[in-house]
Design a protein around this motif. Structure first.
Motif, PDB file in Angstrom:
ATOM      1  N   ASN A 184       0.804  -1.209   0.000  1.00  0.00           N
ATOM      2  CA  ASN A 184       0.000   0.000   0.000  1.00  0.00           C
ATOM      3  C   ASN A 184       0.846   1.272   0.000  1.00  0.00           C
ATOM      4  OD1 ASN A 184      -2.461   1.354   0.141  1.00  0.00           O
ATOM      5  ND2 ASN A 184      -3.260  -0.282   1.469  1.00  0.00           N
ATOM      6  N   GLU A 216     -12.633  -7.842  -3.403  1.00  0.00           N
ATOM      7  CA  GLU A 216     -11.228  -8.180  -3.146  1.00  0.00           C
ATOM      8  C   GLU A 216     -10.373  -7.922  -4.386  1.00  0.00           C
ATOM      9  OE1 GLU A 216     -10.497 -11.952  -1.233  1.00  0.00           O
ATOM     10  OE2 GLU A 216     -12.405 -11.873  -0.172  1.00  0.00           O
ATOM     11  N   TYR A 219      -9.712  -4.283  -4.952  1.00  0.00           N
ATOM     12  CA  TYR A 219      -8.710  -3.774  -4.010  1.00  0.00           C
ATOM     13  C   TYR A 219      -7.296  -4.157  -4.464  1.00  0.00           C
ATOM     14  CZ  TYR A 219      -6.248  -2.890   0.393  1.00  0.00           C
ATOM     15  OH  TYR A 219      -5.367  -2.430   1.344  1.00  0.00           O
ATOM     16  N   ARG A 222      -6.309  -2.202  -7.493  1.00  0.00           N
ATOM     17  CA  ARG A 222      -6.024  -0.784  -7.200  1.00  0.00           C
ATOM     18  C   ARG A 222      -4.620  -0.636  -6.617  1.00  0.00           C
ATOM     19  NH1 ARG A 222      -8.718   1.160  -2.461  1.00  0.00           N
ATOM     20  NH2 ARG A 222      -6.683   1.664  -1.581  1.00  0.00           N
TER      21      ARG A 222
END
Length: 871
Positions: A184, A216, A219, A222
């Motif tokens: 992240n 999921e 995510y 991304r």
């Protein structure tokens, strides 16, 4: 020993050869005398922060090599060895490894990560070390950052080592959560973020369930896309590597993201550094590969059928993607053609453009032609080269009709550029493009020929002229000539190349003698082209091919003139001998295929065989593969006359059959045994004991590569056909081998494509063996010896038929064997076949097959079976 292990490990890396050798001996001795304490002291060394980095790294490396090996049989031994160690010893080692992950020394952590993954690869499938993943996951939430980084790295290696079905879904979810969190943008530490991104790359194959869940998947996608924008080059590169992997693993899930992916890949291609830009292009190449596979699999059965899983991403992206690829063709490097294995952004762009052309066919042509027209004659070499490269890249994919007009216009321009363009790159790419034109748009299948009486002479003159150019251009010109000749392979009694044959052969031989023929694979290309020119020649030029025999023999003779060679020179000598033997093989096949030329050629046979035997004698341990293949061709041509060479040749044949390490040599030798059986028939009998003994040894060895086993079974059939009822004494050895292999290959539940392909080749080898044995015994009073084996064979055929995964070749061989069984055993087989579960259905299925070879075999089998039943 444990006291001084540090010093021994350091000595094993010494510059002084004697010190190093002594240390290696000590380590080997320690390992052999007391393996548990050897492994314990290595893991202790690796875990000890007071020890030097170099000794720790080597300790870890030796540990890793004690758990894994490239060769399957060795790997199996090491796994068994680890599993049989005392449980306490293993626990101590594993504790040391996990402790090392918290070390402040990066090299020690990284080495330990790899070793942990190797142990996991052995233990997790055995349901051992269940606490490993839990303890790694608890580490991920630790500070300091280096512990987190090492743990993510370990999770990555672990996913590489174990198969997804070994890890339960709950753990998979937690691993992915930890990895994606580490990737992240909020993760401030770049080492952690990089380790997480690389770990995701390995974990993607575990994420099937997660990619099926929209939230999921969104995510994960991304986070990956965000990581492609990181300030750190290595993170961007690793993130694009993840995208490339996702493009092939989860192609069918990509639709919602393609617009964004196009934007980030285009930006990377135009603005980012080369390692990142290359991965961004690779993403589109990978999408092309997926769509080409899908479209090929579904063939031309397109009827607006919505269940074909093709999303036509490339077709939709064409208007933006093609200009992007054309733009990067202009980013060439100054010396890219001289370096072997060079790879840069312009080459990646051309490769991708070629894949796009294969994916969308005709649609690409109008998008590329304006670029070619605009740049092909520009003063800047980069523009001329890019235009030529673009043209060459789109020749495979679109239909010939769409290309022929442009090619006819371009051909004379290209021929002129090949001799007159001042730039080496442009000439190199032009010669390559001509080769592509001849490969895809010339030959018996193309309606309108692009090579005519009017331009044939000019084409050949230009190519022969270009073969005198620099090695890289000359090599591409040889390649173009290769495809030009190949297009005339089935041309009939007269070839357009005949008037130029002598000149072409002479030019190619001149190339092989160039001082710089070792560069750019030039010598190899010249011989490959010479072989193709001979292969596609017609009877008109047979006298000239005959004249070539003493020339190539003389060349081979020169490589054998005795002088002491360095290992480098010996390798070059071996390569040259391989090329010359390959050339003689093609000449032997050509001249041996018609009686008049064969008769004249055979006057050279003794000398040629003498040369081949001398090529073998140059080497102490290995047999020369190409010489072996050439001898197979010679045996086929010589027939029974080959018998006189067997006493001298046999020891090399045996040496080839014993060569487990270079399994290709072993496989080639097995094939040559078949050639010799067909040539000598009963005359091979004196050598059969030795050959059969060696083949049976090969089959029972776990060191021999599995791909050699099917041809060995076929070879049993060749031997039985050659020696007939004399095969009796081998039945008690060969038949049980065939039966157990048949049992193994009959059932193939849930295996991958590679395994299915191998199983089919194994089945085919077994069926060919049985067929040869039954045909060999036909009309002999000893046929009753085969009756006991018939029920098992019919059972084998039944179980294969019920599995429903035979390929065409296996079906043809199987139905042929059913016929052989009936033909050889007569009424003894008739009743068995009638009792068999599926023989009737199998026969009917083959009789109605679209494949005429299967149908033909089935019709013959039906006659044999009816005859056997009516007796």
């Amino acid at each position: 020993m444990a006291m001084e292990v540090t010093q021994v490990l350091l000595n094993a890396q010494s510059i002084d050869g004697t010190v190093r050798k002594h240390a290696e001996e000590s380590l080997k001795q320690f390992q052999e005398q007391n393996l548990p304490s050897f492994l314990l002291s290595l893991s202790g060394e690796l875990a000890n922060d007071d020890k030097p980095v170099d000794s720790r790294k080597l300790a870890g490396l030796i540990l890793k090599n004690a758990l894994d090996a490239k060769e399957q049989h060795r790997k199996f031994e090491l796994v068994q060895r680890w599993l049989s160690l005392d449980a306490n010893v293993k626990t101590q080692i594993k504790t040391c490894l996990l402790n090392t992950l918290t070390s402040t020394v990066a090299d020690a952590r990284s080495t330990s990560s790899q070793v942990i993954a190797k142990v996991a690869g052995i233990e997790l499938p055995q349901k051992q070390w269940p606490e490993l993943i839990v303890s790694l996951l608890s580490n991920v939430h630790q500070l300091p950052a280096h512990v987190k980084q090492a743990t993510l790295e370990t999770l990555g290696y672990l996913c590489e080592e174990v198969s997804p079905d070994v890890v339960e879904q709950d753990h998979v979810n937690k691993i992915l959560t930890a990895v994606v969190q580490g990737m992240n943008a909020s993760e401030m530490n770049n080492d952690v973020r990089l380790a997480a991104t690389r770990a995701l790359y390995n974990a993607l194959s575990f994420a099937q369930a997660n990619f099926s869940n929209d939230m999921e998947r969104d995510y994960i996608m991304r986070v990956v896309c965000e990581a492609t924008q990181s300030a750190e080059l290595k993170i961007r590169q690793a993130a694009f590597e993840c995208l490339v992997s996702i493009s092939s693993t989860y192609y069918e899930k990509l639709a919602p993201y393609m617009q964004d992916i196009y934007s980030i890949t285009a930006k990377a291609v135009r603005e980012d550094e080369e390692p990142v830009a290359l991965q961004a292009i690779e993403f589109w190449s990978s999408i092309c590969d997926e769509e080409i596979d899908i479209l090929e699999e579904y063939g031309s059965d397109f009827t607006g059928n919505s269940d074909i899983p093709c999303f036509y991403f490339i077709k939709q992206a064409l208007p933006a993607l093609v200009p992007l690829l054309l733009e990067i063709l202009l980013k060439q490097e100054e010396d890219q053609d001289q370096e072997e294995g060079a790879w840069n952004i312009a080459m990646a762009g051309g490769t991708c453009l070629g894949l796009v052309a294969r994916t969308v066919g005709d649609d690409i042509v109008p998008l590329v032609i304006p670029f070619i027209e605009e740049n092909i004659a520009k003063p800047d070499w980069r523009q001329r080269e890019a235009a030529t490269y673009a043209f060459g890249s789109i020749l495979e994919g679109p239909s010939p009709d769409k290309l022929l007009h442009i090619v006819n216009v371009a051909l004379s321009f290209m021929l002129s550029a090949l001799t007159k363009d001042p730039n080496n790159h442009v000439k190199d790419t032009t010669a390559w493009t001509l080769g592509r034109i001849f490969e895809f748009l010339h030959g018996s299948t193309i309606g309108t020929p692009i090579i005519t009486q009017a331009n044939c002479q000019q084409i050949i003159t230009v190519l022969l002229q270009s073969m005198k150019d620099t090695p890289n251009v000359s090599e591409k010109a040889c390649g173009a000539l290769y495809f030009l000749a190949q297009g005339y392979e089935d041309v009939g009694p007269s070839s357009p190349l005949t008037p130029f044959f002598q000149e072409i052969v002479q030019s190619l031989l001149t190339v092989t003698h160039r001082e710089d023929a070792g560069e750019s694979r030039l010598r190899t290309a010249a011989y490959e082209t010479l072989n193709e020119v001979v292969r596609s020649s017609t009877d008109e030029t047979a006298p000239m091919v005959l004249q070539l025999v003493p020339v190539i023999m003389m060349e081979l003779h020169k490589t054998l003139e005795g002088q002491k060679l360095s290992s480098d020179e010996r390798e070059k000598q071996g390569e040259l001998q391989g090329l010359l033997c390959g050339c003689l093989q093609v000449i032997i096949q050509k001249l041996g295929s018609s009686e008049p030329t064969k008769y004249v050629f055979m006057q050279y046979a003794d000398q040629i065989m003498g040369l081949f035997l001398r090529v073998f004698a140059c080497r102490s341990a290995t047999v020369h593969e190409e010489a072996m293949l050439a001898i197979g061709a010679l045996a086929y041509a010589a027939g029974l006359d080959f018998t006189k060479y067997m006493p001298d040749f046999y020891k090399y044949l045996e040496m080839g059959l014993q060569n487990f390490e270079e399994y290709q040599v072993c496989a080639v030798t097995v094939g040559v045994v078949g050639d010799i059986c067909r040539a000598l028939e009963e005359k091979i009998l004196p050598y059969c004991d030795g050959i059969m003994t060696q083949l049976l040894k090969d089959l029972s060895s776990n060191q021999l590569h599995r791909s050699v086993k099917p041809p060995i079974f076929s070879c049993f059939g060749d031997i039985a056909l050659a020696i007939g009822e004399n095969f009796e004494k081998y039945l008690m050895y060969a038949m049980p081998m065939l039966q157990s292999a048949a049992d193994l290959s009959a059932h193939t539940a849930n295996v991958d494509d590679d395994m299915t392909e191998y199983t089919n080749s194994l089945r085919n080898g077994i069926l060919e063996a049985y067929s040869g044995i039954f045909q060999g015994f036909k009309n002999s009073p000893k046929t009753q010896l085969l009756i006991p084996y018939a029920p098992h064979i019919l059972q084998f055929l039944d179980s294969m038929y019920m599995e429903k995964d035979m390929d065409e070749l296996v079906m043809k061989t199987a139905i042929g064997l059913l016929g052989d069984l009936a033909d050889t055993l007569g009424s003894n087989a008739g009743s068995l076949i009638q009792q068999s579960l599926t023989s009737k259905d199998f026969l009917n299925e083959c009789l109605s097959s679209k494949d005429h070879m299967i149908k033909e075999s089935a019709e013959w089998a039906r006659l044999a079976i009816n005859k056997a039943i009516s007796v």
